[in-house]
Every structure is written in structure tokens, then in C-alpha cells.
Design an enzyme around this catalytic site. Sequence first.
Site, PDB file in Angstrom:
ATOM      1  N   GLY A 203     -39.237  34.233   1.636  1.00 53.48           N
ATOM      2  CA  GLY A 203     -39.353  33.022   0.841  1.00 53.48           C
ATOM      3  C   GLY A 203     -40.392  32.091   1.429  1.00 53.48           C
TER       4      GLY A 203
ATOM      5  N   GLY B 179     -42.010  27.793   1.024  1.00 55.68           N
ATOM      6  CA  GLY B 179     -41.854  26.471   0.433  1.00 55.68           C
ATOM      7  C   GLY B 179     -42.674  25.470   1.203  1.00 55.68           C
TER       8      GLY B 179
ATOM      9  N   GLY C 195     -42.592  25.787   5.184  1.00 62.62           N
ATOM     10  CA  GLY C 195     -43.008  26.981   5.903  1.00 62.62           C
ATOM     11  C   GLY C 195     -42.578  28.249   5.180  1.00 62.62           C
TER      12      GLY C 195
ATOM     13  CG  ASP D 267     -31.332  21.439   2.419  1.00 60.67           C
ATOM     14  OD1 ASP D 267     -30.975  20.844   1.379  1.00 60.67           O
ATOM     15  OD2 ASP D 267     -32.268  22.254   2.435  1.00 60.67           O
TER      16      ASP D 267
END
Length: 487
Positions: free
Chosen positions: A17, A19, A22, A139
Site C-alpha cells: 500500500g 499513501g 509513505g 488512528d
Amino acid sequence: MIGSLLDQRYQVVELLGKGGFGHTYIAQDTRRPGNPTCVVKHLKPATNDPDFLQTARRLFRREAEALEKLGNHDQIPRLLAYFEENEEFFLVQEFIDGHQLSLEMSPGTRWDESQVIQLLYEILPILDFIHNNDVIHRDLKPQNIIRRHSDNKLVLVDFGAVKQVKMYSLMSPEQQIKNETISIGTPGYMSSEQAQGRPRPNSDIYALGMIAIQGLTGLSPKQLAEDPTTGEIIWRQYAQVSDPLAAIITKMVRQYYKYRFHFADEALEALTSITHPNTPTAAAAAVSYVVRNYLREGYVSANKMVQSLQKLAKPCYIPPDNTTAPETTQQSPSPSQSTVKISPVNSPISPNSSPTRLGFLNQYRRKLPLLIAAGGGLVLVVFSIISASPPSQQPSRLTAENNKIQDTTKETTDKNTTEAIQEQNNCVVVTRSSNLRSTSHRRTGKVIKAGTKVTVTGKKEGGWLEISAPEEGWIWGSRTKNTCPTR
């Protein structure tokens, strides 16, 4: 980056992934048998300024040390390594084979109460663990909760170490000099104080409450409106949920952090009190709730605590359990959404309490007098047994003198032996440095170093041990040995 060998060890094989904070890669550890899979998080700072790199390096090391402490929990990925190459930062963590919880929460899909309760029972103890280690996740959202395929348990991932460094790189020099904070989190799951850059442990509790609401309503947090006067989330009419569970979740997501549960174990106790209502555990949780508030928040006098317990002991009206909500059709808060039809849910919990300040304790008010009476009766029985013991006959003066000498010698020997055993049983050794909390469970800033012998009082609470020396307060029990070495 694919195919690169990082730190002469980790072979990057796949992009997992990417974003604004990073990239994340799947890699193989070439120095371990079988080349096991691991996760590599990569951060390339936005600037090459030497002063920034020095600060970023310090932040990165601090966050890595926090992740190292958390790796002792089975439902948190272990930190395998962290390093810097060519002024870029890397974290290597255990790979969790599973799927994101967001796949189980597709739009319009509603969970029943048992699913939400199971979610809370799994995540709250993890939050309690990380908060006791002075870490805030910052988060928490469905994408950062993984359902592990091997045992179906939920695992918390992405603790924001890379985000901390990345957000600092986006700050202006003036902000960096003033040490200003920038919010880290995801809108919808982020509390107001966290959005201002001042997260607290119960900011994570807010995020978990929003996930529970998402499960019950099938609506994302962005689809839910706020009360224009109070700022509280409007969600109750979109869910088929019992009053006790709704009261707990509502308290988890209160706008002002002081009105929420302050700690995860408080929310867990409230949940226990409604899911296991006729057990000693629930009654103990009721009393513990009042006593904990007395210790943590500090009433003016002990009379306040007594008054709270008396309130719990008063009989109260408990409505019948035959109230069911009719099938209704509700409008989604967003005009672009279609109507939401809520079908009845077979709830395992009866709505037999109201969401007052101590609402989840109402059903135990009748039990407390019984507990107090039982305790008083036990004291009377013991006293009666002691009083009923027959008096010993009067021995002769000579016999009495001899017995007195023997008893004195025996008492001295027994006393020395008892004191030695008691001293050994009351002593533990700190195996890893542990933060010291005050008697009111507030952080003192003091640390009990590894190898220190401490004296315990015998009191335990949520994994914490009370000590009386060399300092008075509480330390984390898993960082101690059971007893000190014998002299």
C-alpha cells in the site's frame, strides 16, 4: 523498490500500500529459515534539511521503542527491526495473515448486538494494554483492525510511527521551533481534541465507539450528523440496539473527552455489567466503578463515595423486559442517501436501564444491600466462633512459669520465622523498568529501574501492583518476578 535488499536482509517482493505517509511493502527475511514474510514500512522525508533529519531520527527512534514495548501482546504485530538507509527510515514488523475489518463492514451491512459486543470485548483489553504502556494508537479505524485467519482474532496495526515523522516534515520551521502539534488520524473516527493535536487515551475509546456505531447502523461516520447545539453524534434512531448498550456507546463517543470513559477498563467493566448481569463479576464491577472514580477523580471526602454507594443500594424501578422496538424506516443523515429500513434484531440484552451517569449500574442497586449484609453476617459468625471458645483452665504457678518461658522462646522463634517469610513474600524484583503511578493512578514521571527490589502491599488492580517501598504507588505487574531471592 521491488527486488531491493534492505539492511542486507529484507528482500522486497510486493507493494502492499501507499499513501501520504509513505509506502508499505511485503518482504522476506533472508536470514531466517524459510524466509518468513514480514511487512516493511518506508518513509522518505519531504526535506533533506540536516536539522530536520536529526529531529526526525529522534522521533522515529522514540516511536520504534514504543512499538517494541507493545510487541508483547498477542494481538499487536511485533516490531522486528527499524533502521535508516540513505536518510530514509524503515520499520519491519510481523506480517499478519488476515483481512481488514472494513471488509466485514460494507455500506448498508448492519451488525447485531452480539457482534458489536464481541468487537468491544476484543479491542478494549488491547487499548487498556497500550494505554498502560503510555501509547495512544491515534488512528483506530476498521482498516487498521485485521481479522487474523489462523485464530479469527482481531489485531491492531498501524500505530502511526511513520505518520509522526511525516507530519513533522510537513510543519513549517516556525511550527517546529514552537513545537506545535499537528493532528494525526482519520476524519470521522478522530475526536475533537485529537483533531487539535492533543490526543488522549480516551481518544482511542472515541474511535472504537464510532466503529461500533458504524457496525450497528451500516453508516460511515461521515454520514452521521451532529447535534447543532451540543455537537454530539446523532445515531440512535438508525440502529436497533438495547438501551444499556446504547448508553455505553454514547458515553464512548461524547464530544467532550471529560464526559467519556477515561480508561478502557472502565468501558470494559460497564460492558460486563450488562452482558453478565446476575454474576458476582457484575456486582463487583458496580462497586469497583464507584471506588475507581473516588480514587481517580478525587471526591472532597470519603462521604461522597459512601453516598454514591448508598445511591446504588436504593431500590429502583426496573421496567419489564417485553419492550421491543417496532420496525421503522429512517432517513439517512445525508440527502444523497436512500432511506434506511431497520429490521428487528434479536437482542441478547434487555433494555432495563436508562443512560444516566451511573445508568449501567441501576440493576445492581438491589444486590448491594445483600452483599453488604452478607459481609456483615460473615463477620458476626466469625466473632461468635471466637467468643464461643472455652476458656483454658488455670495451671499451677510453677507450671505457668515454665510454660511462660517456653512460650516466650517459641514466640520469638516463630516471630522471626514469620517475619522472614512475610518479608520474602512481600518482596518482588522489577525485571524491566516500569513507570510509577501514584495511589490515584496518575502518572508521576518516576521510573522504577530493572533489578530494583520493591515491597508490595498485596493489592492488585487491572494488572497493576501496589508497592510501599522504595516509593509508594503502582507498577505494572508483568514486569516483576514473584519473589525476591532468599537471603
